[in-house]
Write an enzyme that holds these catalytic residues in place. Structure first.
Site, PDB file in Angstrom:
ATOM      1  N   LEU A  15      10.229   4.591   6.286  1.00 23.74           N
ATOM      2  CA  LEU A  15       8.871   5.139   6.258  1.00 23.74           C
ATOM      3  C   LEU A  15       8.449   5.342   4.809  1.00 23.74           C
ATOM      4  O   LEU A  15       9.188   5.945   4.021  1.00 23.74           O
ATOM      5  CB  LEU A  15       8.824   6.490   6.985  1.00 23.74           C
ATOM      6  CG  LEU A  15       7.459   7.168   6.961  1.00 23.74           C
ATOM      7  CD1 LEU A  15       6.521   6.552   7.996  1.00 23.74           C
ATOM      8  CD2 LEU A  15       7.569   8.666   7.219  1.00 23.74           C
ATOM      9  N   ASP A  43       4.076   3.698  -1.600  1.00 23.91           N
ATOM     10  CA  ASP A  43       3.575   2.337  -1.786  1.00 23.91           C
ATOM     11  C   ASP A  43       2.269   2.385  -2.580  1.00 23.91           C
ATOM     12  O   ASP A  43       1.302   3.017  -2.160  1.00 23.91           O
ATOM     13  CB  ASP A  43       3.316   1.679  -0.425  1.00 23.91           C
ATOM     14  CG  ASP A  43       2.879   0.247  -0.588  1.00 23.91           C
ATOM     15  OD1 ASP A  43       3.757  -0.621  -0.748  1.00 23.91           O
ATOM     16  OD2 ASP A  43       1.658  -0.016  -0.594  1.00 23.91           O
ATOM     17  N   TYR A  48      -5.719  -0.132  -6.133  1.00 21.36           N
ATOM     18  CA  TYR A  48      -6.129   1.093  -5.426  1.00 21.36           C
ATOM     19  C   TYR A  48      -6.746   2.099  -6.408  1.00 21.36           C
ATOM     20  O   TYR A  48      -7.317   3.102  -6.006  1.00 21.36           O
ATOM     21  CB  TYR A  48      -4.948   1.742  -4.691  1.00 21.36           C
ATOM     22  CG  TYR A  48      -4.210   0.842  -3.726  1.00 21.36           C
ATOM     23  CD1 TYR A  48      -4.816  -0.302  -3.199  1.00 21.36           C
ATOM     24  CD2 TYR A  48      -2.898   1.121  -3.336  1.00 21.36           C
ATOM     25  CE1 TYR A  48      -4.125  -1.138  -2.329  1.00 21.36           C
ATOM     26  CE2 TYR A  48      -2.208   0.293  -2.456  1.00 21.36           C
ATOM     27  CZ  TYR A  48      -2.824  -0.834  -1.958  1.00 21.36           C
ATOM     28  OH  TYR A  48      -2.133  -1.651  -1.101  1.00 21.36           O
ATOM     29  N   LYS A  77       2.239  -3.514  -7.010  1.00 22.93           N
ATOM     30  CA  LYS A  77       1.889  -4.922  -6.749  1.00 22.93           C
ATOM     31  C   LYS A  77       1.167  -5.554  -7.929  1.00 22.93           C
ATOM     32  O   LYS A  77       0.544  -4.861  -8.734  1.00 22.93           O
ATOM     33  CB  LYS A  77       0.994  -4.989  -5.497  1.00 22.93           C
ATOM     34  CG  LYS A  77       1.567  -4.164  -4.342  1.00 22.93           C
ATOM     35  CD  LYS A  77       0.831  -4.293  -3.044  1.00 22.93           C
ATOM     36  CE  LYS A  77       1.381  -3.312  -2.023  1.00 22.93           C
ATOM     37  NZ  LYS A  77       0.721  -2.001  -2.075  1.00 22.93           N
ATOM     38  N   HIS A 110       0.410  -9.274  -4.675  1.00 22.15           N
ATOM     39  CA  HIS A 110      -0.431  -8.567  -3.694  1.00 22.15           C
ATOM     40  C   HIS A 110      -1.089  -9.520  -2.684  1.00 22.15           C
ATOM     41  O   HIS A 110      -1.116  -9.237  -1.493  1.00 22.15           O
ATOM     42  CB  HIS A 110      -1.498  -7.751  -4.439  1.00 22.15           C
ATOM     43  CG  HIS A 110      -2.034  -6.608  -3.650  1.00 22.15           C
ATOM     44  ND1 HIS A 110      -2.507  -5.462  -4.227  1.00 22.15           N
ATOM     45  CD2 HIS A 110      -2.188  -6.430  -2.315  1.00 22.15           C
ATOM     46  CE1 HIS A 110      -2.907  -4.621  -3.280  1.00 22.15           C
ATOM     47  NE2 HIS A 110      -2.729  -5.189  -2.122  1.00 22.15           N
TER      48      HIS A 110
END
Ligand code: A2P
Length: 317
Positions: A15, A43, A48, A77, A110
């Protein structure tokens, strides 16, 4: 917490906390809270646009002694405007600076999509360049160099289908260890999962709850809801779980890594607890019957006049 072992014996928590759509101003507290709850896998991605704030939470947790760096699993990424081999190392260094880390546990390509170097998000088809211009094999060599330099411990890809994964076998040296793709009961990715298993590649499921907080421009008007599906609700009630917990448990029970996003303290706890739940075969099969090949993140944002990318060539070629 369940862990999956990678080829060199390193272990990745099943998780992780997703941070796509986690707004600045909130993500610092969310990551701080997640680490307190017990999350050890986060992550991230530069696109982002929240890595600096996440890095602040990491550095505080590590310097205060609350967590040890070696107990964390941090993924980030490579964005599509840095696919040229010589741009990969500068890109990972920038991410490491923002996250305030010396190394990433996992670094992923990505998207199998090339953008012009000066473009962050495409506005016209001209902003997108064909894969022939910067082949994925070239980008993979850049990823291998980042690995060699110790800037990351593992390398992998995201949004790759079987054919694109197989194309990286042409490149000598380390192979992808992880493929991160959208996966949930409506898009189970069974063939891709079988292929990845046969190649020793771990599959990470993004948007496991259906990503209902995506920007409106990425949504379709008639989207099905995962959390509200009557069967999901029925089985969740049988197990005394919330629908989100059931979806997370289902992904982990089938052997994928699952990275639900939340910036809410109660839901962070709820999601973390789901990693411990064991579902019986009947429940797993009932949920599996929900497959409908439905992508919430369908890649249509790469499709525009003059773009070399279509949803068909992105997912099938
Ligand atoms: P929030 O961040 O306010 O908790 P995905 O991981 O598929 O991208 O889904 C993320 C969305 O699901 C966000 O809107 C997030 O909201 C919401 N979410 C996260 N955990 C839960 C939960 N346990 N129950 C309901 N919604 C959740």
């Amino acid at each position: 917490m369940k862990y999956y072992q990678l080829n060199n014996g390193d272990r990745i928590p099943a998780l992780g906390l997703g941070t796509w759509k986690s707004p600045t101003g909130e993500v610092y507290l969310a990551v701080q809270e997640a680490l307190k709850i017990g999350y050890r896998h986060i992550d991230c991605a530069p696109i982002y646009r929240n890595e600096a704030e996440i890095g602040q939470a990491f550095t505080e947790a590590i310097t205060s002694g609350a967590v040890k760096r070696e107990d964390l699993w941090i993924t980030s990424k490579l964005w599509s405007n840095a696919h040229q081999q010589e741009r990969v190392i500068p890109a990972i260094k920038e991410t490491l600076t923002d996250l305030r880390l010396d190394y990433l546990d996992l670094f992923l390509i990505h998207w199998p999509i090339v953008l012009r170097p000066e473009v962050l998000l495409p506005e016209t088809g001209e902003d997108l360049r064909p894969l022939e211009e910067v082949p994925l094999e070239e980008t993979w060599q850049g990823m291998q160099m980042a690995l060699q330099e110790g800037l990351c411990r593992h390398i992998g890809v995201s949004n790759f289908n079987q054919k694109k994964l197989a194309s990286l076998n042409q490149v000598s040296g380390p192979k992808p260890e992880v493929n991160q793709v959208e996966s949930h009961p409506y898009l189970q990715q069974n063939d891709l999962l079988t292929y990845c298993r046969s190649e020793g590649i771990l599959l990470t499921a993004y948007s496991p709850l259906g990503s209902k907080d995506r920007p409106e421009m990425l949504k379709k008007p008639d989207e099905p809801s995962l959390l509200d599906h009557p069967l999901v609700q029925k089985i969740a009630a049988q197990y005394h779980l919330t629908p989100a917990q059931l979806l997370i448990a289902w992904g982990i029970n089938r052997g994928t890594v699952v990275i639900p996003k939340s910036v809410n303290s109660a839901r962070l706890k709820e999601n973390f607890a789901a990693a411990e739940i064991v579902l019986d075969t009947e429940a797993m099969e009932e949920i599996a019957a929900l497959e409908r090949g439905y992508r919430f993140v369908d890649g249509s944002f790469w499709e525009r006049p003059g773009s070399p990318y279509t949803m068909a060539n992105l997912w099938n070629d």
